[in-house]
Design a protein around this motif. Structure first.
Motif, mmCIF file in Angstrom:
data_model
loop_
_atom_site.group_PDB
_atom_site.id
_atom_site.type_symbol
_atom_site.label_atom_id
_atom_site.label_comp_id
_atom_site.label_asym_id
_atom_site.label_seq_id
_atom_site.Cartn_x
_atom_site.Cartn_y
_atom_site.Cartn_z
ATOM 1 N N GLU A 134 1.039 -1.373 0.162
ATOM 2 C CA GLU A 134 -0.408 -0.058 0.023
ATOM 3 C C GLU A 134 0.756 1.578 -0.112
ATOM 4 O O GLU A 134 2.018 1.270 0.662
ATOM 5 N N PRO A 135 0.855 2.596 -1.022
ATOM 6 C CA PRO A 135 1.237 3.876 -0.381
ATOM 7 C C PRO A 135 1.208 4.551 0.709
ATOM 8 O O PRO A 135 -0.078 4.173 0.712
ATOM 9 N N ILE A 136 1.900 5.830 0.772
ATOM 10 C CA ILE A 136 1.811 6.437 2.222
ATOM 11 C C ILE A 136 0.246 7.588 1.532
ATOM 12 O O ILE A 136 1.144 7.885 0.669
ATOM 13 N N THR A 137 -0.367 7.123 1.885
ATOM 14 C CA THR A 137 -1.629 8.396 1.781
ATOM 15 C C THR A 137 -1.821 9.227 2.901
ATOM 16 O O THR A 137 -2.048 9.942 2.835
ATOM 17 N N GLY A 138 -1.160 8.729 4.089
ATOM 18 C CA GLY A 138 -1.821 10.030 5.455
ATOM 19 C C GLY A 138 -0.817 9.537 6.302
ATOM 20 O O GLY A 138 0.639 9.504 5.750
ATOM 21 N N PRO A 139 -1.000 8.801 7.770
ATOM 22 C CA PRO A 139 0.537 8.640 8.800
ATOM 23 C C PRO A 139 1.662 7.098 8.152
ATOM 24 O O PRO A 139 1.047 6.245 6.885
ATOM 25 N N ILE A 140 2.123 7.528 8.225
ATOM 26 C CA ILE A 140 3.575 6.763 7.523
ATOM 27 C C ILE A 140 3.641 5.502 8.319
ATOM 28 O O ILE A 140 3.417 4.373 8.120
ATOM 29 N N LEU A 141 3.488 5.569 9.964
ATOM 30 C CA LEU A 141 3.632 3.950 10.813
ATOM 31 C C LEU A 141 2.215 3.447 10.830
ATOM 32 O O LEU A 141 0.848 4.115 11.281
ATOM 33 N N GLY A 142 1.937 2.238 10.217
ATOM 34 C CA GLY A 142 0.723 1.541 10.352
ATOM 35 C C GLY A 142 0.237 0.630 9.060
ATOM 36 O O GLY A 142 0.729 -0.697 8.672
ATOM 37 N N PRO A 143 1.370 1.479 8.262
ATOM 38 C CA PRO A 143 1.402 1.294 6.811
ATOM 39 C C PRO A 143 2.802 0.156 6.736
ATOM 40 O O PRO A 143 3.141 -0.685 5.763
ATOM 41 N N ARG A 144 4.264 1.148 7.354
ATOM 42 C CA ARG A 144 4.779 0.586 7.539
ATOM 43 C C ARG A 144 5.635 0.418 8.972
ATOM 44 O O ARG A 144 5.227 1.275 10.391
ATOM 45 N N ARG A 145 5.851 -0.497 8.937
ATOM 46 C CA ARG A 145 5.719 -1.850 10.250
ATOM 47 C C ARG A 145 6.758 -1.856 10.970
ATOM 48 O O ARG A 145 7.137 -2.596 11.835
ATOM 49 N N HIS A 146 7.916 -2.144 9.969
ATOM 50 C CA HIS A 146 9.100 -2.808 10.104
ATOM 51 C C HIS A 146 9.908 -1.467 10.309
ATOM 52 O O HIS A 146 10.405 -0.472 8.998
ATOM 53 N N VAL A 147 11.132 -1.352 11.042
ATOM 54 C CA VAL A 147 12.469 -0.462 11.195
ATOM 55 C C VAL A 147 13.483 -1.793 11.796
ATOM 56 O O VAL A 147 13.238 -3.204 12.098
ATOM 57 N N ARG A 148 14.645 -1.089 11.160
ATOM 58 C CA ARG A 148 16.076 -2.311 11.360
ATOM 59 C C ARG A 148 16.798 -1.273 12.097
ATOM 60 O O ARG A 148 17.067 0.251 12.449
#
Length: 290
Positions: A134-148
């Motif tokens: 899914e593209p980012i259309t609002g908040p970033i965290l949620g659609p993007r859940r992974h961190v290093r």
């Protein structure tokens, strides 16, 4: 005296500026946000309405990062006369307080003693293009859940004491380390594949216009086209990072504290930054924070 201000410098990066404004503009109030508009871009001025915008010429020039941090250092020390804490960093770096702390960032800083430098733990938000379409259309965290883990981005970036910050924001001349347990610095460079490609195209063009080498321009090698690599391969490689269970960063903070000391004879202080090839899934409580 006001509690906190946020300061950054930006040129044309609409994607990251929108995230920066949504984050700090909401938490601190736009009247406490300071943006250096490199090139006096109309897009930056429009998006940053209600903030304090300083316009600068955008002519290509060498020693860019040295000049940039010389300016930011001066503004930070000036703002310290009016704010207890000043948050300073690149537009794609956001300080986030873990909701597990039971409060928000502004309240946390209001209760944090001044006369120190705070070093959030660095985490890089990565776009797993194989499972996060899914593209980012609002908040970033949620659609993007992974961190290093990103020790290079564990930056001493919340300042309430007279000190000098090194080029890139990685070190200061403050001789102690304060890295609160719930404080993070999220680096967003890799949070979205399409945004990454657009930003890198602009940065490659910017440094090419100077006609200088990496040393002459004095900015990160990653701004240069020859060091860029193939964009999709960079993001596909994230899937190979070992996935760690849980979200406990206490051992990393202990290593930061134990290894803190002088950086040779430079007058700056640092801690060991070992690379940690791993990834974590952010707990649900982080969704929507940025």
């Amino acid at each position: 005296m006001q509690t906190a201000a946020a300061l950054t410098m930006v040129r044309d990066d609409a994607f990251f500026l929108k995230a920066w404004l949504a984050h700090y503009g909401t938490l601190l109030g736009r009247e406490n946000c300071y943006i250096v508009n490199h090139g006096r871009g109309g897009m930056v001025a429009e998006l940053a309405q209600g903030c304090n915008v300083i316009g600068l010429p955008g002519d290509p020039h060498r020693n860019f990062d040295i000049k940039r941090w010389r300016l930011l250092n001066g503004i930070v020390q000036g703002l310290r006369n009016y704010y207890r804490h000043v948050i300073v960093g690149d537009v794609d770096e956001l300080v986030v307080l873990d909701p597990a702390a039971g409060t928000d960032l502004l309240s946390f800083l209001a209760d944090t003693p001044a006369k120190r430098v705070l070093t959030p733990l660095g985490l890089e938000v990565i776009h797993r293009i194989d499972i996060e379409p899914e593209p980012i259309t609002g908040p970033i965290l949620g659609p993007r859940r992974h961190v290093r883990p990103a020790p290079h981005y564990s930056k001493p970036c919340i300042v309430s004491v007279p000190t000098k910050i090194a080029r890139g924001g990685h070190y200061t001349q403050y001789s102690r380390i304060h890295t609160p347990d719930h404080l993070y610095l999220f680096h967003l460079k890799f949070c979205d594949f399409d945004a990454y490609c657009e930003v890198m195209n602009r940065r490659n063009d910017t440094v090419a216009a100077t006609g200088g080498t990496v040393k002459e321009v004095s900015i990160g090698r990653h701004w240069f086209a020859e060091a860029r690599g193939e964009d999709r391969a960079v993001f596909e490689a994230f899937a190979a990072l070992p996935l760690r269970e849980g979200f406990d960063m206490s051992a990393t903070r202990r290593r930061m504290r134990r290894s803190f000391g002088p950086r040779g004879e430079t007058g700056y202080f640092h801690f060991d930054r070992p690379e940690d090839a791993a990834q974590f899934v952010l707990p649900d409580r982080f969704s929507g924070l940025i």
